[in-house]
Design a protein around this motif. Structure first.
Motif, PDB file in Angstrom:
ATOM      1  N   ARG A 122     -20.739   6.513  -1.048  1.00  0.00           N
ATOM      2  CA  ARG A 122     -19.751   7.090  -2.713  1.00  0.00           C
ATOM      3  C   ARG A 122     -18.422   5.847  -3.220  1.00  0.00           C
ATOM      4  N   GLU A 123     -18.192   5.582  -1.982  1.00  0.00           N
ATOM      5  CA  GLU A 123     -17.265   3.816  -3.095  1.00  0.00           C
ATOM      6  C   GLU A 123     -16.950   2.754  -2.712  1.00  0.00           C
ATOM      7  N   THR A 124     -18.473   2.304  -2.966  1.00  0.00           N
ATOM      8  CA  THR A 124     -19.654   1.215  -3.761  1.00  0.00           C
ATOM      9  C   THR A 124     -20.165   0.908  -4.927  1.00  0.00           C
ATOM     10  N   PRO A 125     -19.981   0.143  -5.869  1.00  0.00           N
ATOM     11  CA  PRO A 125     -20.776   0.610  -6.997  1.00  0.00           C
ATOM     12  C   PRO A 125     -21.887  -0.014  -6.586  1.00  0.00           C
ATOM     13  N   ASP A 126     -23.165   0.532  -7.766  1.00  0.00           N
ATOM     14  CA  ASP A 126     -24.474  -0.382  -7.983  1.00  0.00           C
ATOM     15  C   ASP A 126     -24.251  -1.294  -8.551  1.00  0.00           C
ATOM     16  N   PRO A 127     -25.063  -2.804  -7.676  1.00  0.00           N
ATOM     17  CA  PRO A 127     -25.682  -2.243  -6.943  1.00  0.00           C
ATOM     18  C   PRO A 127     -25.711  -2.395  -5.632  1.00  0.00           C
ATOM     19  N   HIS A 128     -24.983  -2.996  -5.803  1.00  0.00           N
ATOM     20  CA  HIS A 128     -23.879  -3.084  -4.053  1.00  0.00           C
ATOM     21  C   HIS A 128     -24.643  -2.300  -3.286  1.00  0.00           C
ATOM     22  N   ARG A 129     -24.230  -1.920  -3.167  1.00  0.00           N
ATOM     23  CA  ARG A 129     -24.182   0.171  -2.678  1.00  0.00           C
ATOM     24  C   ARG A 129     -25.630   0.387  -2.593  1.00  0.00           C
ATOM     25  N   GLY A 130     -27.379   0.063  -3.265  1.00  0.00           N
ATOM     26  CA  GLY A 130     -28.317   0.060  -3.091  1.00  0.00           C
ATOM     27  C   GLY A 130     -28.576  -0.876  -2.083  1.00  0.00           C
ATOM     28  N   TRP A 131     -28.392  -2.097  -1.829  1.00  0.00           N
ATOM     29  CA  TRP A 131     -29.020  -2.889  -1.660  1.00  0.00           C
ATOM     30  C   TRP A 131     -28.379  -2.532  -0.108  1.00  0.00           C
ATOM     31  N   ALA A 132     -27.444  -2.458  -0.130  1.00  0.00           N
ATOM     32  CA  ALA A 132     -26.842  -1.993   1.548  1.00  0.00           C
ATOM     33  C   ALA A 132     -27.397  -0.886   2.053  1.00  0.00           C
ATOM     34  N   LEU A 133     -27.777   0.454   1.551  1.00  0.00           N
ATOM     35  CA  LEU A 133     -28.639   1.344   1.879  1.00  0.00           C
ATOM     36  C   LEU A 133     -29.366   0.559   2.043  1.00  0.00           C
ATOM     37  N   ALA A 134     -30.784  -0.301   1.692  1.00  0.00           N
ATOM     38  CA  ALA A 134     -32.093  -0.766   1.768  1.00  0.00           C
ATOM     39  C   ALA A 134     -32.054  -1.238   3.196  1.00  0.00           C
ATOM     40  N   ALA A 135     -30.929  -2.408   3.241  1.00  0.00           N
ATOM     41  CA  ALA A 135     -30.873  -2.667   4.745  1.00  0.00           C
ATOM     42  C   ALA A 135     -30.420  -1.495   5.953  1.00  0.00           C
ATOM     43  N   LEU A 136     -29.918  -0.938   5.881  1.00  0.00           N
ATOM     44  CA  LEU A 136     -29.901  -0.027   6.666  1.00  0.00           C
ATOM     45  C   LEU A 136     -30.941   0.756   7.165  1.00  0.00           C
ATOM     46  N   THR A 137     -31.499   1.195   5.679  1.00  0.00           N
ATOM     47  CA  THR A 137     -33.682   1.652   6.246  1.00  0.00           C
ATOM     48  C   THR A 137     -34.454   0.592   6.677  1.00  0.00           C
ATOM     49  N   GLY A 138     -33.630  -0.290   6.734  1.00  0.00           N
ATOM     50  CA  GLY A 138     -34.645  -1.324   7.361  1.00  0.00           C
ATOM     51  C   GLY A 138     -35.496  -1.856   6.041  1.00  0.00           C
ATOM     52  N   ASP A 139     -35.373  -1.620   4.591  1.00  0.00           N
ATOM     53  CA  ASP A 139     -36.012  -1.233   3.542  1.00  0.00           C
ATOM     54  C   ASP A 139     -36.172  -2.823   3.007  1.00  0.00           C
ATOM     55  N   LEU A 140     -35.493  -3.607   3.340  1.00  0.00           N
ATOM     56  CA  LEU A 140     -35.778  -5.228   3.416  1.00  0.00           C
ATOM     57  C   LEU A 140     -36.442  -6.226   3.651  1.00  0.00           C
ATOM     58  N   THR A 141     -37.245  -6.759   3.023  1.00  0.00           N
ATOM     59  CA  THR A 141     -37.369  -8.140   3.097  1.00  0.00           C
ATOM     60  C   THR A 141     -37.585  -9.402   2.908  1.00  0.00           C
ATOM     61  N   PHE A 142     -37.145 -10.476   3.184  1.00  0.00           N
ATOM     62  CA  PHE A 142     -36.514 -12.008   3.101  1.00  0.00           C
ATOM     63  C   PHE A 142     -37.925 -12.904   3.488  1.00  0.00           C
ATOM     64  N   ASP A 143     -39.398 -13.061   2.332  1.00  0.00           N
ATOM     65  CA  ASP A 143     -39.889 -13.499   3.441  1.00  0.00           C
ATOM     66  C   ASP A 143     -39.732 -15.341   3.552  1.00  0.00           C
ATOM     67  N   ALA A 144     -38.867 -16.160   2.752  1.00  0.00           N
ATOM     68  CA  ALA A 144     -38.643 -17.055   4.087  1.00  0.00           C
ATOM     69  C   ALA A 144     -37.776 -17.368   4.854  1.00  0.00           C
ATOM     70  N   ALA A 145     -36.707 -16.238   4.924  1.00  0.00           N
ATOM     71  CA  ALA A 145     -35.591 -16.667   5.484  1.00  0.00           C
ATOM     72  C   ALA A 145     -35.572 -15.935   7.327  1.00  0.00           C
ATOM     73  N   LYS A 146     -36.220 -16.793   7.762  1.00  0.00           N
ATOM     74  CA  LYS A 146     -36.484 -17.107   9.158  1.00  0.00           C
ATOM     75  C   LYS A 146     -35.354 -17.672  10.610  1.00  0.00           C
ATOM     76  N   PRO A 147     -34.432 -17.104  11.373  1.00  0.00           N
ATOM     77  CA  PRO A 147     -33.743 -17.402  12.504  1.00  0.00           C
ATOM     78  C   PRO A 147     -33.684 -18.101  12.938  1.00  0.00           C
ATOM     79  N   THR A 148     -34.646 -19.423  12.459  1.00  0.00           N
ATOM     80  CA  THR A 148     -35.068 -20.537  13.242  1.00  0.00           C
ATOM     81  C   THR A 148     -33.892 -21.500  12.224  1.00  0.00           C
ATOM     82  N   PHE A 149     -33.568 -21.031  10.607  1.00  0.00           N
ATOM     83  CA  PHE A 149     -32.893 -22.314   9.291  1.00  0.00           C
ATOM     84  C   PHE A 149     -31.079 -21.302  10.741  1.00  0.00           C
ATOM     85  N   ILE A 150     -31.233 -20.463  10.663  1.00  0.00           N
ATOM     86  CA  ILE A 150     -30.385 -20.092  11.564  1.00  0.00           C
ATOM     87  C   ILE A 150     -29.520 -21.454  12.767  1.00  0.00           C
TER      88      ILE A 150
END
Length: 540
Positions: free
Chosen positions: A29-57
């Motif tokens: 309710r308090e966060t503007p677009d598009p940040h809240r949408g990306w947050a919701l995608a992260a919370l629902t597991g709908d974000l994918t990063f093909d190139a980003a792997k834990p090995t880079f961390i």
């Protein structure tokens, strides 16, 4: 990133489901677009990063500090993202913190060669360890904050004052960052269309029955009974020429089951159980696991583990939505639909006649030989119940069979994740057997990380620390001898043969039923006991 990091931090420390719901709803309710949408995608597991792997961390942190010192820190903390966020040696120069949209869009567009540089720059720019932790959790898609995708969607529904089922039915027609969804929820536009062929319908779930209370107030004549099959709940959709197979949470698993999709000749939506079926008989869940979570399947796998659907319900036939109809009518339509399909991969979950609750109790305790021996229990459905999303009170009940119990000895322990990262909360346990020389030894038969209270966790953690005899990286071997050790009463749903386990057996859904502080380890169960139980299961 600050608001998102604060949200994840509070979610990870909040045990209450309703409190988590409120936190997400208020954030959206308090966060503007598009940040809240990306947050919701992260919370629902709908974000994918093909190139980003834990090995880079790992590469990033090892380039900044002594690798051995970091791995000692990681071993103590027990979580990669948390260890890096606390240890990160920032370099001066970065003066602007990235926002959530910048991070998400950067990771989505980055090549593998660019990822490590992006991570290092963002970690340098974020001054608070909580923000660095949120960044790394976002990248690895392992939030571990105790929030389901369903609850996150419900928070969005509450934000807009709509039924959560509306969000569920829209979901597969939406795309992050969901600006059209939020515009509708805030009354700025019309509801997005859900009329996309092959869409998912929110499933109806059952409540666990309390036979001591519910049987006294319910009339058995009002209910139909069928077996609760030991597979995974799925929804098979053939609509507008599009064929899809979904799990009960809406995950699309179509690619893994082309044999099921090929069997969907007529247009409609089936609700049922995904099983491996050979010659008309249901195989064990272990066989189904050979088909699950695979990116691709070959002809050999399809032939060795033929999948099928045991149908429970018919939600749509052609263009007609059947969900408002009573179960009795939907069942008649289902029987006719399956008969017309005439596919060896689709059959009916048969009704189980009963007159009294005593009859049903006997049936549940002693199912007839055949497929029913593999069932987890029974399902009860009111004949007049419509198909409504969620878990309404009263129409459907599940009555699972009593679990199996075994006394096993704690052998190894490992730290957990998130709020449990400081506790040894993941336990490997074993039972007694004879080694090749005839010596009585323990052999591992399972792992569990739930079934105990927070107070019991502290007690087990202290036992592990006080009785550690050997270390294997993050794993601790604890003292486990006939007269010294800790016994768990372990509950489990079934057994299966396993070549990956030294004991040759694997437990289905093991959990700690109680802690036997009073029992000497030497009195725990033998592997022969489990083998005899497995033989009885296989003979059914």
């Amino acid at each position: 990133m600050r608001a998102f990091a604060e949200l994840l931090d509070r979610l990870s420390l909040t045990p209450s489901r309703n409190a988590k719901l409120t936190l997400v709803r208020d954030y959206l309710r308090e966060t503007p677009d598009p940040h809240r949408g990306w947050a919701l995608a992260a919370l629902t597991g709908d974000l994918t990063f093909d190139a980003a792997k834990p090995t880079f961390i790992r590469k990033a942190i090892e380039a900044r500090m002594d690798p051995q010192l970091f791995w000692w820190s990681y071993d103590y903390v027990g979580d990669l993202a948390e260890a890096v966020s606390l240890c990160w040696p920032r370099r001066p120069g970065a003066n602007r913190e990235p926002d959530l949209a910048e991070v998400v869009e950067g990771l989505r567009d980055a090549s593998r060669a660019e990822v490590q540089g992006l991570i290092e720059g963002w970690l340098d720019a974020l001054p608070d360890p909580r923000e660095r932790w949120a960044l790394l959790k976002l990248m690895t898609r392992e939030l571990r904050v105790g929030l389901t995708a369903r609850l996150a969607k419900r928070a969005a529904a509450e934000m807009g004052g709509v039924d959560p089922a509306e969000i569920e039915e829209l979901w597969h027609a939406l795309h992050p960052p969901y600006e059209d969804l939020f515009a509708w929820l805030e009354g700025r536009s019309e509801k997005p269309s859900s009329e996309n062929p092959g869409r998912f319908r929110p499933v109806m779930l059952a409540q666990a029955i309390d036979e001591a209370v519910d049987f006294a107030r319910l009339d058995p004549a009002d209910y139909a009974a069928e077996w609760k099959w030991d597979g995974i709940r799925v929804q098979a959709v053939h609509e507008g020429g599009v064929r899809r197979l979904y799990t009960r949470t809406g995950d699309d698993i179509s690619r893994t089951f082309p044999d099921i999709l090929g069997a969907l000749e007529r247009e409609g939506v089936l609700d049922g159980e995904l099983l491996v079926v050979r010659d008309g008989r249901v195989a064990s869940f272990a066989d189904l696991q050979q088909r699950l979570n695979r990116k691709a399947v070959d002809a050999k796998l399809l032939a060795a583990y033929p999948a099928g659907i045991r149908a429970y319900d018919l939600l749509q036939e052609g263009e007609e939505d059947l969900r408002p109809l009573p179960f009795a009518e939907r069942r008649q339509r289902l029987e006719a639909f399956v008969a017309r399909e005439a596919s060896p991969r689709i059959d009916l979950s048969p009704m189980q006649p009963f007159d009294t609750w005593a009859d049903l109790t006997q049936l549940r305790a002693s199912p007839p030989a055949g497929d029913a021996q593999i069932a987890e229990g029974v399902m009860l459905k009111r004949w007049d119940s419509i198909y409504e999303a969620g878990r309404p009170k009263g129409p459907w009940f599940k009555w699972k069979r009593d679990p199996f119990l075994v006394d096993a000895v704690l052998m190894y322990a490992q730290r957990g994740h998130g709020k449990r990262s400081s506790f040894y909360s993941d336990y490997t346990f074993g039972v007694w057997c004879d080694d090749p020389l005839g010596k009585r030894v323990l052999t591992p038969v399972g792992k569990a990380y739930f079934g105990f209270t927070d107070e019991e966790l502290k007690q087990i953690d202290k036992f592990v620390r006080d009785h550690t005899v050997e270390r294997f990286g993050p794993v601790r071997a604890v003292r486990a001898e006939p007269h010294a050790g800790l016994v768990f009463e372990v509950a489990f749903e079934g057994l299966q043969r396993s070549s990956r386990h030294k004991s040759g057996v694997a437990m289905r859904f093991p959990r700690i039923s109680r802690i036997r502080w009073d029992k000497p380890p030497g009195e725990a169960d033998e592997l022969a006991t489990l083998e005899r139980l497995l033989e009885r299961m296989e003979a059914r």
